[in-house]
Scaffold this motif. Structure first.
Motif, mmCIF file in Angstrom:
data_model
loop_
_atom_site.group_PDB
_atom_site.id
_atom_site.type_symbol
_atom_site.label_atom_id
_atom_site.label_comp_id
_atom_site.label_asym_id
_atom_site.label_seq_id
_atom_site.Cartn_x
_atom_site.Cartn_y
_atom_site.Cartn_z
ATOM 1 N N LEU A 1 0.712 -1.155 0.065
ATOM 2 C CA LEU A 1 -0.025 -0.035 0.078
ATOM 3 C C LEU A 1 0.703 1.326 0.041
ATOM 4 O O LEU A 1 0.567 2.181 -0.689
ATOM 5 N N GLU A 2 2.129 1.158 0.822
ATOM 6 C CA GLU A 2 2.772 2.128 1.020
ATOM 7 C C GLU A 2 3.538 2.615 -0.490
ATOM 8 O O GLU A 2 3.985 3.514 -0.883
ATOM 9 N N LEU A 3 3.700 1.719 -1.090
ATOM 10 C CA LEU A 3 4.466 1.504 -2.383
ATOM 11 C C LEU A 3 3.473 2.234 -3.660
ATOM 12 O O LEU A 3 4.075 3.179 -4.454
ATOM 13 N N SER A 4 2.237 1.934 -3.376
ATOM 14 C CA SER A 4 1.340 2.455 -4.172
ATOM 15 C C SER A 4 1.255 3.864 -4.024
ATOM 16 O O SER A 4 1.121 4.675 -5.033
ATOM 17 N N PHE A 5 1.290 4.409 -2.837
ATOM 18 C CA PHE A 5 1.424 5.969 -2.676
ATOM 19 C C PHE A 5 2.575 6.751 -3.154
ATOM 20 O O PHE A 5 2.623 7.523 -3.727
ATOM 21 N N VAL A 6 3.372 6.100 -2.770
ATOM 22 C CA VAL A 6 5.087 6.482 -3.348
ATOM 23 C C VAL A 6 5.136 6.657 -4.958
ATOM 24 O O VAL A 6 5.308 7.547 -5.487
ATOM 25 N N ASN A 7 4.363 5.548 -5.595
ATOM 26 C CA ASN A 7 4.483 5.776 -7.139
ATOM 27 C C ASN A 7 3.676 6.515 -7.469
ATOM 28 O O ASN A 7 3.838 7.195 -8.506
#
Length: 652
Positions: free
Chosen positions: A70-76
């Motif tokens: 989920l954090e990776l989706s926000f960062v991307n």
């Protein structure tokens, strides 16, 4: 910093080389500040993404994996937004254009690569102490000057002074490389630069990355200077041509001499695209100059404009094809690709318009001139027959105008698809005016009884009266002085050389005419006996003489007092010398343990009674005159006359 710059009249003046005010509120400065801020945010997000990806691969806990995903989706998502914002900044061409009220198609400039601050101080100080054997604090002034030069280089002004500042630093990097960067060892300095279009950070310890990035900024600054020229006059057009040709030269030199670039903007395909883009903008300027200098409506002038416009369209079409390659398609800003396509369509339309004007407004011209206008003869009746028949001539001109209108409408369609280009009022004005002009001319030739379908106009042969040149960057125009020249001549005192420690030798003339030499600092006698070195005198009685000429050093030695003179010398060691020294030292230590007294006598070489054991060198005036030079004796004993120097210009 100050640099001597030759002026136009040949005189020499002092020009202050300094960067722009980083807090200046100009449009260009604000744009560069926003780009720097976005670069830093992209760097932060990429570090967060790298950490999250590592955690995702390392963990076996499904709940942690879900959280990290989920954090990776926000960062991307954040990275995508930052990329779009940076692309919009890079697409902002109006900031770099001229303030003139003349209506010209805008040019495509490049923004400068951003870089982080670099502190050379500690690394260079350590290298000076370790490699050159000197006190690093003696070079604080030089280090400060180097740091100020790099800091100023980050914000060059958009004029000749800014170019000279970048070239001054680029030239200084050559000296820096020779002085402090050995071939097989890293100095530990990290150079951080951001990609000029994507903002992706890159970091390397090699000085070649720093040099390549500075060279890229030289080319980028040339594009900004070319874009800001007032092209309503021939003088401004000539300056723009020169700037874009030099930008192409900088990018071409970078492409040919720097490989394995860590950032995409300095890769081969990207630089090839930039060179072609600069050449196309030069060709566009050539067309504008032809249009400006041939304002008459003569037949040959119209044909010349038609072929020049076709040439501009062809070169932009080549750039467009380069931009659609797999590696470049997702890298080049959409506004750049759209602008190139708009220009290709726009100038193709102009070529057909001028061909129609030449056909319809001039009725008694040679057939041969028209035969050279087309790639191939038009279908239907022979061209000579068409030209002699006013009606057929009118219909051929109408066919050219029809193609011109179609091309103009395609250019306007592509322009409308790009949000960035829609904001450029001057581009909208140019496209609208030329489209209306072609429509008016078409309406003038159109008749109510034209029931026949308009024929297809033939392709126009592109031709130019001035082919663009790729002008190499002439770095010799800015004469850079080695900041660290006090270290000595670069051919000798460089990072590639291996130096022994500084030795102080005492010279004293005796009553018998002999000049005896004794080491005032301890030195291994066996080391001096069995090895050959190149000796360099670096100081006489504490006075630095690295740059002194041979005759000057001899004069200093002749003027020594009765108490003698102290020489500071260093030895230059090659790799073979170092290996032989190691082997000889080992052999001497072994023999020393078995026959200590005999070894001592052999090293002394039968010296005079009362002579110090460290007195391994002596200068004999009589032997020097007879031998005509330097001769080597057993036990490292040399003879050299004070008056036997033949080349006073030779340098130590």
């Amino acid at each position: 910093m100050y640099q001597t710059i030759p002026s136009l009249d040949g005189s020499i003046s002092l020009c202050s080389l300094q960067g722009c005010d980083p807090f200046a509120q100009t449009q260009r400065s604000k744009l560069q500040h926003r780009r720097a801020r976005i670069n830093q945010q992209i760097n932060k997000e990429m570090r967060m993404r790298a950490g999250a990806e590592n955690l995702f691969r390392a963990t076996t806990n499904n709940k942690v994996k879900e959280t990290v995903a989920l954090e990776l989706s926000f960062v991307n998502s954040n990275l995508q937004l930052l990329k779009e914002e940076l692309e919009e900044l890079n697409s902002n061409m109006e900031v770099y254009q001229t303030d003139s009220e003349a209506i010209n198609v805008p040019m495509i400039p490049l923004g400068l690569k951003e870089t982080k601050e670099v502190d050379f101080t500690v690394s260079i100080q350590d290298f000076i102490c370790e490699h050159y054997g000197e006190e690093s604090s003696l070079y604080d002034k030089e280090l400060k000057e180097l740091m100020e030069l790099r800091q100023a280089m980050r914000t060059p002004s958009r004029n000749q002074a800014g170019l000279e500042l970048l070239m001054e630093y680029y030239n200084q990097l050559y000296f820096l490389d020779q002085r402090f960067f050995p071939l097989h060892r890293s100095l530990g300095v990290q150079f951080h630069w951001y990609d000029s279009l994507t903002g992706v950070p890159s970091c390397q310890r090699t000085l070649a990355f720093e040099k390549g990035s500075v060279l890229f900024n030289i080319g980028a600054l040339y594009t900004q200077i070319g874009a800001r020229q007032d092209r309503s006059a021939t003088a401004g057009i000539d300056r723009a041509i020169d700037a874009f040709q030099r930008a192409a030269g900088a990018f071409d030199y970078l492409k040919e001499n720097f490989s394995n670039a860590p950032s995409l903007d300095m890769s081969g395909p990207s630089l090839c695209m930039l060179v072609r883009l600069m050449v196309s903008q030069v060709q566009e300027c050539v067309f504008e100059r032809v249009t400006l200098t041939t304002r008459d409506t003569h037949f040959t002038s119209q044909l010349c404009r038609a072929q020049e416009a076709a040439r501009v369209s062809d070169v932009y079409l080549l750039v467009q094809q380069t931009m659609t390659q797999p590696l470049m398609k997702d890298y080049v800003p959409f506004s750049w690709a759209s602008m190139v396509q708009v220009k290709s369509e726009h100038f193709r339309a102009l070529s057909h318009y001028y061909a129609a004007v030449a056909l319809c407004d001039h009725t008694q011209e040679a057939e041969k001139a028209f035969l050279q206008l087309y790639v191939s003869s038009p279908a239907g009746p022979p061209l000579g027959q068409v030209l002699r028949d006013p009606e057929k001539r009118r219909k051929l001109g109408k066919a050219h105008l029809r193609r011109a209108v179609i091309r103009h409408e395609e250019a306007m369609r592509v322009h409308g698809l790009c949000k960035i280009l829609r904001k450029m009022d001057i581009l909208q004005d140019v496209l609208s005016l030329t489209h209306k002009r072609s429509l008016d001319k078409y309406s003038e030739l159109d008749r109510e009884d034209d029931f026949d379908e308009t024929a297809e106009a033939p392709e126009i042969q592109s031709q130019t009266h001035q082919k663009p040149d790729i002008t190499p960057t002439n770095f010799s125009t800015v004469q850079a002085t080695d900041i660290f020249q006090r270290l000595g001549p670069l051919s000798v005192f460089c990072a590639r050389a291996r130096w022994g420690p500084v030795r102080v030798i005492g010279l004293q003339r005796r009553e018998d005419g002999m000049v005896y030499c004794s080491f005032l600092r301890p030195v291994c006698a066996s080391f001096m006996t069995f090895t050959r070195f190149t000796y360099y005198i670096v100081a006489v009685d504490g006075q630095d003489c690295k740059w002194a000429k041979h005759g000057e050093v001899v004069q200093m030695l002749k003027s020594c007092s009765e108490r003698g003179v102290e020489l500071s010398v260093v030895t230059l060691q090659s790799h073979d010398t170092q290996v032989s020294v190691s082997l000889e030292r080992r052999a001497i230590l072994l023999s020393h343990s078995s026959d200590k007294e005999n070894t001592r006598q052999r090293l002394l070489g039968g010296g005079a009674k009362g002579q110090s054991s460290a007195s391994l060198l002596n200068w004999n005036r009589k032997k020097a005159r007879e031998g005509g030079g330097v001769t080597k004796r057993l036990g490292s004993t040399f003879s050299l006359s004070f008056g036997s120097i033949r080349d006073p210009e030779a340098m130590y």
